[in-house]
Design an enzyme around this catalytic site. Structure first.
Site, PDB file in Angstrom:
ATOM      1  N   HIS A 536       0.817  -1.214   0.000  1.00 27.52           N
ATOM      2  CA  HIS A 536       0.000   0.000   0.000  1.00 27.52           C
ATOM      3  C   HIS A 536       0.854   1.268   0.000  1.00 27.52           C
ATOM      4  O   HIS A 536       0.709   2.102   0.891  1.00 27.52           O
ATOM      5  CB  HIS A 536      -0.897   0.041   1.250  1.00 27.52           C
ATOM      6  CG  HIS A 536      -1.976  -0.985   1.290  1.00 27.52           C
ATOM      7  ND1 HIS A 536      -2.797  -1.167   2.389  1.00 27.52           N
ATOM      8  CD2 HIS A 536      -2.393  -1.891   0.369  1.00 27.52           C
ATOM      9  CE1 HIS A 536      -3.666  -2.132   2.150  1.00 27.52           C
ATOM     10  NE2 HIS A 536      -3.443  -2.599   0.935  1.00 27.52           N
TER      11      HIS A 536
HETATM   12  C1  LIG Z   1      -1.013  -7.092  -4.394  1.00 29.17           C
HETATM   13  C2  LIG Z   1      -1.871  -5.951  -3.907  1.00 29.17           C
HETATM   14  C3  LIG Z   1      -3.023  -6.190  -3.140  1.00 29.17           C
HETATM   15  C4  LIG Z   1      -3.802  -5.127  -2.723  1.00 29.17           C
HETATM   16  N1  LIG Z   1      -5.004  -5.373  -2.093  1.00 29.17           N
HETATM   17  C5  LIG Z   1      -5.855  -4.347  -1.850  1.00 29.17           C
HETATM   18  C6  LIG Z   1      -7.171  -4.584  -1.401  1.00 29.17           C
HETATM   19  O1  LIG Z   1      -7.601  -5.737  -1.254  1.00 29.17           O
HETATM   20  N2  LIG Z   1      -7.971  -3.522  -1.113  1.00 29.17           N
HETATM   21  C7  LIG Z   1      -7.536  -2.232  -1.300  1.00 29.17           C
HETATM   22  O2  LIG Z   1      -8.296  -1.294  -1.035  1.00 29.17           O
HETATM   23  N3  LIG Z   1      -6.301  -1.975  -1.748  1.00 29.17           N
HETATM   24  C8  LIG Z   1      -5.463  -3.002  -2.063  1.00 29.17           C
HETATM   25  N4  LIG Z   1      -4.232  -2.742  -2.600  1.00 29.17           N
HETATM   26  C9  LIG Z   1      -3.834  -1.344  -2.791  1.00 29.17           C
HETATM   27  C10 LIG Z   1      -4.503  -0.635  -3.964  1.00 29.17           C
HETATM   28  O3  LIG Z   1      -4.886  -1.549  -4.966  1.00 29.17           O
HETATM   29  C11 LIG Z   1      -3.515   0.387  -4.552  1.00 29.17           C
HETATM   30  O4  LIG Z   1      -2.993   1.174  -3.515  1.00 29.17           O
HETATM   31  C12 LIG Z   1      -4.164   1.321  -5.562  1.00 29.17           C
HETATM   32  O5  LIG Z   1      -4.828   0.561  -6.544  1.00 29.17           O
HETATM   33  C13 LIG Z   1      -3.117   2.234  -6.192  1.00 29.17           C
HETATM   34  O6  LIG Z   1      -3.694   3.049  -7.182  1.00 29.17           O
HETATM   35  P1  LIG Z   1      -2.819   4.110  -7.976  1.00 29.17           P
HETATM   36  O7  LIG Z   1      -3.724   4.754  -8.949  1.00 29.17           O
HETATM   37  O8  LIG Z   1      -2.124   4.979  -6.985  1.00 29.17           O
HETATM   38  O9  LIG Z   1      -1.674   3.275  -8.711  1.00 29.17           O
HETATM   39  P2  LIG Z   1      -1.776   2.014  -9.677  1.00 29.17           P
HETATM   40  O10 LIG Z   1      -3.143   1.441  -9.713  1.00 29.17           O
HETATM   41  O11 LIG Z   1      -0.684   1.097  -9.289  1.00 29.17           O
HETATM   42  O12 LIG Z   1      -1.528   2.619 -11.117  1.00 29.17           O
HETATM   43  C14 LIG Z   1      -0.308   3.122 -11.579  1.00 29.17           C
HETATM   44  C15 LIG Z   1      -0.212   2.840 -13.066  1.00 29.17           C
HETATM   45  O13 LIG Z   1       0.793   3.652 -13.670  1.00 29.17           O
HETATM   46  C16 LIG Z   1       1.535   2.873 -14.569  1.00 29.17           C
HETATM   47  N5  LIG Z   1       2.858   3.467 -14.710  1.00 29.17           N
HETATM   48  C17 LIG Z   1       3.833   3.518 -13.785  1.00 29.17           C
HETATM   49  N6  LIG Z   1       4.925   4.131 -14.282  1.00 29.17           N
HETATM   50  C18 LIG Z   1       4.629   4.480 -15.536  1.00 29.17           C
HETATM   51  C19 LIG Z   1       5.371   5.149 -16.552  1.00 29.17           C
HETATM   52  N7  LIG Z   1       6.628   5.561 -16.346  1.00 29.17           N
HETATM   53  N8  LIG Z   1       4.773   5.350 -17.753  1.00 29.17           N
HETATM   54  C20 LIG Z   1       3.499   4.936 -17.971  1.00 29.17           C
HETATM   55  N9  LIG Z   1       2.765   4.292 -17.038  1.00 29.17           N
HETATM   56  C21 LIG Z   1       3.323   4.077 -15.829  1.00 29.17           C
HETATM   57  C22 LIG Z   1       1.560   1.510 -13.922  1.00 29.17           C
HETATM   58  O14 LIG Z   1       1.912   0.498 -14.827  1.00 29.17           O
HETATM   59  C23 LIG Z   1       0.147   1.396 -13.375  1.00 29.17           C
HETATM   60  O15 LIG Z   1      -0.734   0.874 -14.326  1.00 29.17           O
HETATM   61  C24 LIG Z   1      -3.420  -3.793  -3.022  1.00 29.17           C
HETATM   62  C25 LIG Z   1      -2.272  -3.558  -3.761  1.00 29.17           C
HETATM   63  C26 LIG Z   1      -1.510  -4.609  -4.230  1.00 29.17           C
HETATM   64  C27 LIG Z   1      -0.295  -4.291  -5.076  1.00 29.17           C
END
Ligand SMILES: Cc1cc2nc3c(=O)[nH]c(=O)nc-3n(C[C@H](O)[C@H](O)[C@H](O)COP(=O)(O)OP(=O)(O)OC[C@H]3O[C@@H](n4cnc5c(N)ncnc54)[C@H](O)[C@@H]3O)c2cc1C
Ligand SMILES: *[C@@H]1O[C@H](CO)[C@@H](O)[C@H](O)[C@H]1NC(C)=O
Length: 604
Positions: A536
């Site tokens: 997280h």
């Molecule tokens: C294994 C796991 C289990 C989890 N379980 C839960 C759960 O059960 N319940 C819950 O609430 N939360 C859970 N979480 C946490 C939650 O899913 C994440 O914190 C949240 O989805 C993050 O969202 P975000 O938009 O910040 O990033 P992300 O959803 O990670 O999106 C970032 C995106 O940017 C892309 N990216 C990165 N760098 C670049 C670049 N240089 N150029 C282009 N694209 C790029 C990545 O490929 C990715 O697709 C879990 C997380 C993980 C990893």
């Protein structure tokens, strides 16, 4: 241990799934012809990015480009029961946590894999799908820190707007839920007797059964999941798939963003990226760049673009566009104690054999029900505020109960996925090989420890250094000791003992054998050896008032020192919410889109 056998198994599963699941993740790898310029470029097709891009594209005159480093989500991500496969395959970054000085002593190199989502949907395509928004007080605290407009009353409409709630509606919770939004949320429909024991055990200890997204978060609960008819509703499936027809939205996968470019007035004018690993290209931006690359990659991209602490940038020879020392600082992640395991009577827990029965697949295909609709081993959660100092309704610990344990596969794969040191794993867990059991995993909701994301190199394809600095504050250890004691109490309620014949695996932990078993010093040692990430990461581009030197974005999510860049993802959270992060990242995406529309004078 046997990676080739494992990936062979995964290929088999994929083949099977293409025949039984009618609703596989969408193919976004269409390789579109890009225009030279866009009004908005959204970086990252993950959780928040999918929301932002789809909402901005609702304005017909805006041309929106979404750039995602990875590809489409793979078939196994669709099926909740295969969540372990989903987070171990091609849908993640090959990141590791930097060696920890204060935690993870029983993990290989005091480190572990850090499987953040890569590809459409980002982490929402590989997470465990539990829908826990966090507490009212989390958001009121964000506002209290000076972030106007982020109090619970102001963000609740966005949680509701996003949601299509199919869980249990009661008099107490209906005002908190949304109906008809893009993100489907369903009550977990399959569980083992471990779930009943959990809810009964909670009652025995005086806790109510609650909807954690409702009025009160202190209590026990079976879970609501982000699924639609038993299939994962990732952010890309929920938000982008229904908007794919929009002519003003281009989605480009396998486009790894390396840098944002500026004009002479520090206004962002372009985004550079490596498309399919080929040579760098650039698109121009007439309005804004929205960074939604997640709490690890968003600060990385800012640093590569010369926005960050001057000293760090100088050392790597990166030209400083804006000296913003908060970029990459303030990394927070929920520390979890892994390994507290109880043996139970055969047939009571989750079992890999449950999943290979052909009738299971038929039931899933035809009725979208059964074991495949539930994330493997997940049974429920509990929240307590035993050590509260501020407010008894603001939980300091979350407990996740799994009807499975780390040795369930006899050391075949789970041990390496979690990153346990092999010798330790054999010594502590081998008595559990072939045994059914359950685990209670206490997680600290608001850790005091802070870490960082820093660049290892000026090469944009090199992983950054991710150091959550777990347990650097000893208060975190004390709280987790409380968490262990509560877990032991819960596992020893008559609900668990009588119905499941639960028996705690009370072998002395390797590394702590010299301490008197069961004392505070022993459990403190257990915490330091067995605590690791909940995956997280958050907080690395903190939203803060202008006079906070470590702030990175304003309450309008605008990055300091430059113009036309905003951040919308887990990076902006000043403090972690007391739950998962997924729902909060969806909310951030929804609110970001409205802020942007408002700032550009769009009536909505
Ligand atoms: C294994 C796991 C289990 C989890 N379980 C839960 C759960 O059960 N319940 C819950 O609430 N939360 C859970 N979480 C946490 C939650 O899913 C994440 O914190 C949240 O989805 C993050 O969202 P975000 O938009 O910040 O990033 P992300 O959803 O990670 O999106 C970032 C995106 O940017 C892309 N990216 C990165 N760098 C670049 C670049 N240089 N150029 C282009 N694209 C790029 C990545 O490929 C990715 O697709 C879990 C997380 C993980 C990893
Ligand atoms: C479990 O509870 C029983 C009955 O309340 C008690 O006698 C026993 O000591 C407890 N065991 C542990 C390990 O706490």
């Amino acid at each position: 241990m046997f990676p080739s056998l494992w990936s062979f198994g995964r290929s088999l599963v994929r083949m099977l799934l293409t025949t039984i699941v009618t609703d596989l993740p969408m193919d976004f790898d269409t390789d579109p012809q890009l225009q030279a310029a866009y009004d908005f470029v959204v970086v990252g097709g993950g959780t928040s990015g999918s929301v932002v891009a789809s909402r901005l594209a609702e304005v017909p005159s805006w041309r929106v480009l979404l750039l995602e480093s990875g590809g489409s989500a793979t078939p196994e991500t669709a099926v909740p029961a295969f969540s372990l496969l989903a987070m171990d395959g091609d849908n993640k970054w090959d990141y590791r946590v930097a060696p920890q000085a204060h935690a993870q002593y029983n993990f290989k190199g005091h480190s572990s894999p850090y499987p953040l989502g890569k590809g459409m949907g980002g982490s929402s395509s590989i997470n465990l799908m539990t829908h826990v928004r966090g507490n009212k007080r989390d958001y009121d605290n964000w506002a209290h820190l000076g972030n106007l407009g982020w109090d619970y009353h102001s963000v609740l409409p966005y949680f509701r707007k996003s949601e299509d709630f199919h869980g249990k509606v009661t008099n107490d919770n209906s005002e908190f839920h949304g109906f008809g939004g893009p993100l489907s949320v369903e009550a977990q429909s399959w569980s083992t007797p471990v779930q009943d024991a959990l809810l009964d055990g909670g009652r025995e200890l005086g806790y109510p059964v609650i909807d954690p997204n409702g009025y009160s978060q202190i209590g026990f609960s079976a879970l609501d999941l982000t699924t639609h008819r038993g299939i994962r509703s990732s952010a890309s499936e929920s938000y982008l798939r229904p908007n794919i027809y929009r002519k003003n939205l281009d989605i480009c996968t396998h486009a790894h963003v390396t840098k944002i470019t500026f004009d002479d007035y520090n206004r962002a004018v372009g985004v550079r990226f490596l498309r399919k690993g080929e040579k760098e290209q650039e698109v121009f931006v007439s309005r804004e760049v929205i960074l939604s690359a997640g709490a690890v990659n968003t600060p990385q991209i800012l640093l590569l673009s010369g926005i960050g602490g001057r000293h760090q940038l100088h050392k790597l020879g990166i030209f400083v566009n804006a000296d913003v020392p908060g970029v990459g600082a303030n990394l927070q992640d929920h520390p979890t104690v892994y390994g507290l395991t109880w043996k139970i009577k055969r047939g009571m827990g989750q079992n890999l054999i449950n999943m290979v029965d052909p009738s299971v697949f038929a039931d899933y295909r035809l009725h979208k029900r059964g074991v495949l609709t539930s994330p493997f081993g997940l049974e429920g959660k509990a929240w307590t505020s035993l050590g509260y100092t501020v407010d008894p309704a603001w939980p300091d610990l979350e407990f996740t109960v799994f009807s499975a344990h780390p040795a369930l596969d006899n050391g075949f794969r789970i041990a390496d996925m979690m990153g346990f040191e092999r010798k330790f794993f054999g010594r502590y867990f081998s008595p559990l090989f072939g045994r059914e059991g359950f685990t209670i995993a206490p997680m600290l909701t608001r850790p005091k420890s802070r870490g960082s994301v820093t660049l290892s190199s000026s090469d944009p394809t090199e992983p950054p250094i991710i150091d959550p600095n777990f347990l650097s504050s000893s208060e975190d250890v004390d709280s987790l000791i409380d968490g262990i004691k509560f877990s032991l109490l819960l596992g020893n309620t008559s609900s668990f003992r009588d119905a499941l014949e639960a028996e705690f695996h009370d072998q002395a932990l390797p590394g702590c054998e010299d301490l008197p078993y069961g004392g505070d010093a022993y459990w403190g040692c257990y915490v330091r050896h067995m605590t690791a990430s909940s995956y997280h990461p958050a907080g690395t581009c903190k939203m803060a008032v202008a006079h906070d030197p470590m702030g990175v974005v304003s309450n309008r999510l605008k990055v300091r020192g430059v113009s036309s860049i905003r951040v919308a993802d887990a990076s902006v959270m000043p403090v972690l919410p007391s739950g998962g992060l997924h729902a909060a990242c969806i909310m951030i995406g929804e609110k970001a889109a409205d802020i942007i529309k408002e700032d550009w004078g769009v009536i909505f």
